[in-house]
Design a protein around this motif. Structure first.
Motif, PDB file in Angstrom:
ATOM      1  N   UNK A  77       0.962  -1.043   0.117  1.00  0.00           N
ATOM      2  CA  UNK A  77      -0.030   0.039   0.088  1.00  0.00           C
ATOM      3  C   UNK A  77       0.755   1.346  -0.062  1.00  0.00           C
ATOM      4  N   UNK A  78       1.802   1.216   0.808  1.00  0.00           N
ATOM      5  CA  UNK A  78       2.814   2.601   0.745  1.00  0.00           C
ATOM      6  C   UNK A  78       3.432   2.808  -0.742  1.00  0.00           C
ATOM      7  N   UNK A 148      -2.032   4.962   7.625  1.00  0.00           N
ATOM      8  CA  UNK A 148      -2.047   4.596   9.107  1.00  0.00           C
ATOM      9  C   UNK A 148      -3.273   3.710   9.253  1.00  0.00           C
ATOM     10  N   UNK A 149      -4.375   3.984   8.836  1.00  0.00           N
ATOM     11  CA  UNK A 149      -5.400   2.879   9.008  1.00  0.00           C
ATOM     12  C   UNK A 149      -5.052   1.658   8.507  1.00  0.00           C
ATOM     13  N   UNK A 150      -4.579   1.345   7.516  1.00  0.00           N
ATOM     14  CA  UNK A 150      -4.017  -0.053   7.143  1.00  0.00           C
ATOM     15  C   UNK A 150      -2.923  -0.684   8.022  1.00  0.00           C
ATOM     16  N   UNK A 156     -11.713   3.884  15.952  1.00  0.00           N
ATOM     17  CA  UNK A 156     -11.876   5.539  15.679  1.00  0.00           C
ATOM     18  C   UNK A 156     -11.132   5.890  14.324  1.00  0.00           C
ATOM     19  N   UNK A 157     -10.043   5.172  13.626  1.00  0.00           N
ATOM     20  CA  UNK A 157      -9.524   5.431  12.421  1.00  0.00           C
ATOM     21  C   UNK A 157     -10.800   4.985  11.185  1.00  0.00           C
ATOM     22  N   UNK A 158     -11.303   4.099  11.605  1.00  0.00           N
ATOM     23  CA  UNK A 158     -12.378   3.543  10.604  1.00  0.00           C
ATOM     24  C   UNK A 158     -13.379   4.686  10.508  1.00  0.00           C
ATOM     25  N   UNK A 231     -10.544  -3.691   4.684  1.00  0.00           N
ATOM     26  CA  UNK A 231     -10.210  -3.397   6.166  1.00  0.00           C
ATOM     27  C   UNK A 231     -11.121  -2.749   6.956  1.00  0.00           C
ATOM     28  N   UNK A 232     -12.388  -2.212   6.188  1.00  0.00           N
ATOM     29  CA  UNK A 232     -13.333  -1.520   6.782  1.00  0.00           C
ATOM     30  C   UNK A 232     -14.421  -2.737   7.170  1.00  0.00           C
TER      31      UNK A 232
END
Length: 232
Positions: A77-78, A148-150, A156-158, A231-232
């Motif tokens: 992803x990065x 950051x989320x992945x 919270x990040x979701x 991821x969600x």
């Protein structure tokens, strides 16, 4: 060789075989925002023979990967985010800046007799404004948040990420609508007989802008954002 069929979604075909985007673009089959549709249904919507389209794709598939093509779907992803920013965001900013004077010149010189060129200029300005704001938001806010989320998909990040993804996809759809109008106005980016060099240059670069934008949006909607949705 992958098992592509008439039931394979258009966006998945482009993910597996990026070169097929060129075919879909020529056939005016949406592989970006509207790409989550079976090839058979997409072809029939365009009044095309689905088997003929599939056979063309399979011919492309025979040579894909033999020319050293970059395959971004294999990136982590990065790396994928960095690739999108370098390949598309930077190039988009440069091209909007470089192309604007030519579009202004063509609309000024030919717009009185060919009023559609005035609309072309309006759409270009709107597209430039919206996409530059869009990519700036991605670079400065959304992409860092996604990474950051992945890495750490907390609740919270979701809640922070989800509305951004929905908004970005809406903005992608709007860009697609503007590009579709550009294609219609310019007769598929075909300049009229006897058009001057600048006129031809504008149409050729608008066609390339459409290609790059569709490839860009596909990579985000159907790859990066799919990773977020998983991821969600």
């Amino acid at each position: 060789m992958s098992q592509l069929t008439l039931d394979t979604q258009v966006c998945d075909i482009v993910t597996v075989l990026p070169k097929s985007a060129d075919l879909f673009r020529c056939l005016r089959i949406d592989f970006c925002c509207g790409g989550k549709i079976a090839l058979k249904d997409a072809a029939e919507e365009r009044k095309l023979n689905p088997e003929d389209v599939l056979n063309s794709i399979k011919e492309m598939e025979k040579t894909w990967g033999k020319q050293g093509e970059v395959d971004p779907i294999s990136f982590d992803s990065k790396t994928l985010v960095a690739y999108i920013q370098r390949r598309y965001h930077g190039g988009l900013r440069d091209e909007f800046s470089l192309l604007a004077p030519y579009i202004t010149k063509v609309s000024r010189v030919h717009g009185e007799n060919q009023p559609h060129l005035l609309r072309v200029q309006e759409i270009f300005k709107k597209l430039r404004s919206e996409l530059l704001d869009h990519t700036a938001d991605e670079d400065e806010i959304v992409f860092p948040l996604i990474l950051i989320f992945l890495e750490n998909p907390t609740l919270e990040l979701k809640e922070k990420v989800k509305p951004y993804i929905l908004e970005l996809e809406r903005e992608h759809e709007n860009a697609g609508e503007l590009l579709a109008e550009l294609r219609d106005l310019t007769n598929n980016f075909m300049p009229p007989d006897g058009a001057c060099g600048t006129y031809r240059l504008v149409y050729a670069r608008l066609a390339q802008l459409e290609k790059d934008t569709f490839d860009h949006v596909h990579l985000e909607n159907n790859n990066l954002f799919d990773r977020v949705r998983a991821a969600l």
